[in-house]
Design a protein around this motif. Sequence first.
Motif, mmCIF file in Angstrom:
data_model
loop_
_atom_site.group_PDB
_atom_site.id
_atom_site.type_symbol
_atom_site.label_atom_id
_atom_site.label_comp_id
_atom_site.label_asym_id
_atom_site.label_seq_id
_atom_site.Cartn_x
_atom_site.Cartn_y
_atom_site.Cartn_z
ATOM 1 N N ASN A 258 33.703 35.142 8.202
ATOM 2 C CA ASN A 258 32.748 34.460 7.328
ATOM 3 C C ASN A 258 31.993 35.548 6.579
ATOM 4 O O ASN A 258 31.638 36.569 7.169
ATOM 5 C CB ASN A 258 31.751 33.640 8.143
ATOM 6 C CG ASN A 258 32.404 32.451 8.814
ATOM 7 O OD1 ASN A 258 32.995 31.608 8.157
ATOM 8 N ND2 ASN A 258 32.320 32.393 10.132
ATOM 9 N N LEU A 259 31.749 35.311 5.299
ATOM 10 C CA LEU A 259 31.072 36.322 4.481
ATOM 11 C C LEU A 259 29.861 35.678 3.822
ATOM 12 O O LEU A 259 30.008 34.743 3.047
ATOM 13 C CB LEU A 259 32.030 36.839 3.408
ATOM 14 C CG LEU A 259 33.315 37.512 3.903
ATOM 15 C CD1 LEU A 259 34.324 37.650 2.767
ATOM 16 C CD2 LEU A 259 33.008 38.879 4.508
ATOM 17 N N VAL A 260 28.680 36.162 4.150
ATOM 18 C CA VAL A 260 27.464 35.559 3.571
ATOM 19 C C VAL A 260 26.469 36.626 3.110
ATOM 20 O O VAL A 260 26.420 37.725 3.648
ATOM 21 C CB VAL A 260 26.750 34.596 4.564
ATOM 22 C CG1 VAL A 260 27.602 33.373 4.855
ATOM 23 C CG2 VAL A 260 26.388 35.288 5.863
ATOM 24 N N TRP A 261 25.671 36.252 2.110
ATOM 25 C CA TRP A 261 24.582 37.111 1.665
ATOM 26 C C TRP A 261 23.373 36.867 2.547
ATOM 27 O O TRP A 261 23.073 35.730 2.892
ATOM 28 C CB TRP A 261 24.189 36.782 0.213
ATOM 29 C CG TRP A 261 25.210 37.156 -0.819
ATOM 30 C CD1 TRP A 261 25.966 36.297 -1.566
ATOM 31 C CD2 TRP A 261 25.561 38.483 -1.250
ATOM 32 N NE1 TRP A 261 26.777 37.007 -2.425
ATOM 33 C CE2 TRP A 261 26.540 38.347 -2.250
ATOM 34 C CE3 TRP A 261 25.143 39.762 -0.877
ATOM 35 C CZ2 TRP A 261 27.115 39.447 -2.885
ATOM 36 C CZ3 TRP A 261 25.714 40.850 -1.512
ATOM 37 C CH2 TRP A 261 26.685 40.698 -2.505
ATOM 38 N N PRO B 262 36.747 29.365 13.611
ATOM 39 C CA PRO B 262 37.366 29.319 12.290
ATOM 40 C C PRO B 262 36.444 29.907 11.232
ATOM 41 O O PRO B 262 35.231 29.751 11.280
ATOM 42 C CB PRO B 262 37.594 27.818 12.048
ATOM 43 C CG PRO B 262 36.641 27.131 12.961
ATOM 44 C CD PRO B 262 36.431 28.047 14.131
ATOM 45 N N SER B 263 37.058 30.615 10.292
ATOM 46 C CA SER B 263 36.294 31.246 9.241
ATOM 47 C C SER B 263 36.167 30.274 8.075
ATOM 48 O O SER B 263 37.151 29.777 7.561
ATOM 49 C CB SER B 263 37.044 32.500 8.837
ATOM 50 O OG SER B 263 36.583 32.972 7.636
ATOM 51 N N ILE B 264 34.944 29.956 7.667
ATOM 52 C CA ILE B 264 34.768 28.959 6.614
ATOM 53 C C ILE B 264 33.903 29.432 5.451
ATOM 54 O O ILE B 264 34.227 29.237 4.305
ATOM 55 C CB ILE B 264 34.170 27.628 7.143
ATOM 56 C CG1 ILE B 264 33.302 27.903 8.383
ATOM 57 C CG2 ILE B 264 35.269 26.626 7.448
ATOM 58 C CD1 ILE B 264 32.323 26.849 8.724
ATOM 59 N N GLN B 265 32.763 30.096 5.789
ATOM 60 C CA GLN B 265 31.828 30.453 4.733
ATOM 61 C C GLN B 265 32.303 31.670 3.950
ATOM 62 O O GLN B 265 32.753 32.635 4.536
ATOM 63 C CB GLN B 265 30.474 30.790 5.330
ATOM 64 C CG GLN B 265 29.662 29.567 5.657
ATOM 65 C CD GLN B 265 28.340 29.999 6.228
ATOM 66 O OE1 GLN B 265 28.275 30.526 7.322
ATOM 67 N NE2 GLN B 265 27.286 29.788 5.469
ATOM 68 N N SER B 266 32.171 31.595 2.622
ATOM 69 C CA SER B 266 32.537 32.756 1.832
ATOM 70 C C SER B 266 31.831 32.746 0.490
ATOM 71 O O SER B 266 31.084 31.830 0.178
ATOM 72 C CB SER B 266 34.050 32.804 1.659
ATOM 73 O OG SER B 266 34.431 34.121 1.331
ATOM 74 N N ASP B 267 32.077 33.787 -0.304
ATOM 75 C CA ASP B 267 31.435 33.955 -1.596
ATOM 76 C C ASP B 267 32.390 34.833 -2.403
ATOM 77 O O ASP B 267 32.912 35.802 -1.870
ATOM 78 C CB ASP B 267 30.093 34.661 -1.367
ATOM 79 C CG ASP B 267 29.479 35.184 -2.653
ATOM 80 O OD1 ASP B 267 28.619 34.488 -3.213
ATOM 81 O OD2 ASP B 267 29.877 36.278 -3.088
ATOM 82 N N PRO B 268 32.641 34.494 -3.690
ATOM 83 C CA PRO B 268 33.666 35.221 -4.446
ATOM 84 C C PRO B 268 33.447 36.744 -4.506
ATOM 85 O O PRO B 268 34.399 37.513 -4.331
ATOM 86 C CB PRO B 268 33.584 34.622 -5.852
ATOM 87 C CG PRO B 268 32.773 33.399 -5.744
ATOM 88 C CD PRO B 268 32.032 33.417 -4.448
ATOM 89 N N GLU B 269 32.195 37.175 -4.706
ATOM 90 C CA GLU B 269 31.929 38.610 -4.827
ATOM 91 C C GLU B 269 32.199 39.324 -3.491
ATOM 92 O O GLU B 269 32.777 40.409 -3.444
ATOM 93 C CB GLU B 269 30.465 38.809 -5.241
ATOM 94 C CG GLU B 269 30.190 40.162 -5.847
ATOM 95 C CD GLU B 269 28.733 40.326 -6.282
ATOM 96 O OE1 GLU B 269 28.043 39.288 -6.501
ATOM 97 O OE2 GLU B 269 28.282 41.473 -6.391
ATOM 98 N N LEU B 270 31.751 38.698 -2.393
ATOM 99 C CA LEU B 270 31.962 39.279 -1.063
ATOM 100 C C LEU B 270 33.446 39.266 -0.708
ATOM 101 O O LEU B 270 33.969 40.206 -0.104
ATOM 102 C CB LEU B 270 31.154 38.499 -0.015
ATOM 103 C CG LEU B 270 29.631 38.632 -0.130
ATOM 104 C CD1 LEU B 270 28.932 37.640 0.791
ATOM 105 C CD2 LEU B 270 29.187 40.059 0.201
ATOM 106 N N GLU B 271 34.113 38.192 -1.122
ATOM 107 C CA GLU B 271 35.530 38.060 -0.815
ATOM 108 C C GLU B 271 36.352 39.131 -1.534
ATOM 109 O O GLU B 271 37.263 39.720 -0.952
ATOM 110 C CB GLU B 271 35.993 36.666 -1.248
ATOM 111 C CG GLU B 271 37.208 36.196 -0.497
ATOM 112 C CD GLU B 271 37.377 34.685 -0.590
ATOM 113 O OE1 GLU B 271 38.475 34.253 -0.921
ATOM 114 O OE2 GLU B 271 36.384 33.953 -0.349
ATOM 115 N N GLU B 272 35.990 39.400 -2.788
ATOM 116 C CA GLU B 272 36.684 40.435 -3.552
ATOM 117 C C GLU B 272 36.518 41.790 -2.861
ATOM 118 O O GLU B 272 37.468 42.560 -2.735
ATOM 119 C CB GLU B 272 36.114 40.483 -4.964
ATOM 120 C CG GLU B 272 37.016 41.199 -5.934
ATOM 121 C CD GLU B 272 36.406 41.302 -7.325
ATOM 122 O OE1 GLU B 272 35.800 40.302 -7.786
ATOM 123 O OE2 GLU B 272 36.509 42.393 -7.910
#
Length: 217
Positions: free
Chosen positions: A122-125, A94-104
């Motif tokens: 999942n999107l992380v810095w 399941p995809s859980i981690q994210s960040d608004p800038e990466l998501e955009e």
Amino acid sequence: MSLAHQAYKELYNKEPTKELSLSYSGHFSAFNANVQYTKTFMKFRLSTQWKTISEEIQKGLIQSLLSRIKPVQQTTTNMDLYEKFHKNLSKYTPSIQSDPELEESFNSINEQYFHGMLDKPNLVWGQPSTGKLGSYEYATNTITISSIFKNQPQLLNYVMYHELLHKKHQYITKGGRTHSHTTAFRQEEKKYKTQDIEQQLSTFLAKHKIKKFLKFW
Ligand SMILES: [Zn+2]
């Protein structure tokens, strides 16, 4: 005969010369595994999640680890099974981690280049690295992007595009080696709409390295 022993014998068609052992560890995340070895032994350590997976696939994993140490010409059926399993893993994580800038950035690239068909990983810095700009990990379905791209939407989009191509193209395995930048990958990468993006990227990286250098002084 233990599973590791069996795996070895079927891969190399001979008895192992080292002591082989297999254990499950709760210290690993997801479906990770590793092998430690010396002249006398080889220790395979698999994450506890592996306990619930078919022994045939576990055998393929052990053989894949072995083939990184001592390459083989041909992959076994078990290795092929393991590879299929590995490629499909991201669908079940399941995809859980994210960040608004990466998501955009993800949403915009997904719309423009993939008809919105890719599911969100999942999107992380990551670390502010100028060497490793981004990565995609299949097992956890995670894109990690160097934090030097914070507030750099144009460049971030390009790195995001590259990593999403990895998610789309998966990878091929030849003789135990993994190839992810295939010809098809490179061809699709060239379809990026901003023509001079590679140039923009290298200029930015050069400036960034100088800034870091000046800060150091
Ligand atoms: Zn790449």
